[in-house]
Design a protein around this motif. Structure first.
Motif: not given
Length: 165
Positions: A1-27
């Motif tokens: 990465y050469r831009s903080i904002e480019d990373f943050i845009k990608d990280w935000t999308v990826e983190a939302e995707g990860t949380a989405k996957i986590f949300s399907s896991i059951t106890d």
């Protein structure tokens, strides 16, 4: 990465995707092992969460590795909440401690010298790698898989389409 904002845009999308996957896991499926040599969903989810503070600390973003000795939460929903909390803290730390001009600066990581921009890329690649492992385990356990970059097999019908083989 050469831009903080480019990373943050990608990280935000990826983190939302990860949380989405986590949300399907059951106890009930948290600790299930599909094979002796394959990590459980609990272990993978906690590994991704702990990596935020572990790599963040090594990279100078956090003053300590707050999750290093913390036990895995007992409930799947807690994993999602803690992951989201630290994914958001990562964004705040990067905005306050890194600059675009410093992304080529070297940091000692795992016995090597890495550019700060590479650290940010590895954070995303590492997360994507383990998230993919999690979706395979979820399929084996019969859990629904959420689409990240397009519809999952289960989601095609929501678009009035038949899932490709």
């Amino acid at each position: 990465y050469r831009s903080i904002e480019d990373f943050i845009k990608d990280w935000t999308v990826e983190a939302e995707g990860t949380a989405k996957i986590f949300s399907s896991i059951t106890d009930n499926t948290l600790k299930e092992k599909v094979h002796p040599d394959v990590r459980s969903l609990e272990r993978l989810a906690w590994h991704l969460t702990q990596t935020i503070t572990e790599m963040g600390h090594r990279a100078g973003l956090f003053t300590s590795d707050e999750l290093e000795h913390v036990q895995t939460p007992d409930h799947a929903s807690s994993l999602t909440d803690i992951y989201t909390q630290y994914a958001n803290l990562m964004v705040k730390a990067i905005r306050s401690k890194y600059t675009d001009s410093a992304l080529s600066d070297q940091v000692e990581m795992y016995g090597e010298q890495w550019e700060k921009g590479k650290i940010l890329r590895v954070l995303i690649a590492h997360q994507t790698h383990h998230r993919g492992q999690m979706t395979v385990i979820m399929r084996i356990l019969g859990l629904p898989v959420q689409g990240i970059y397009g519809p999952s097999r289960e989601e095609w019908s929501e678009f009035g389409m038949v899932a490709p083989d």
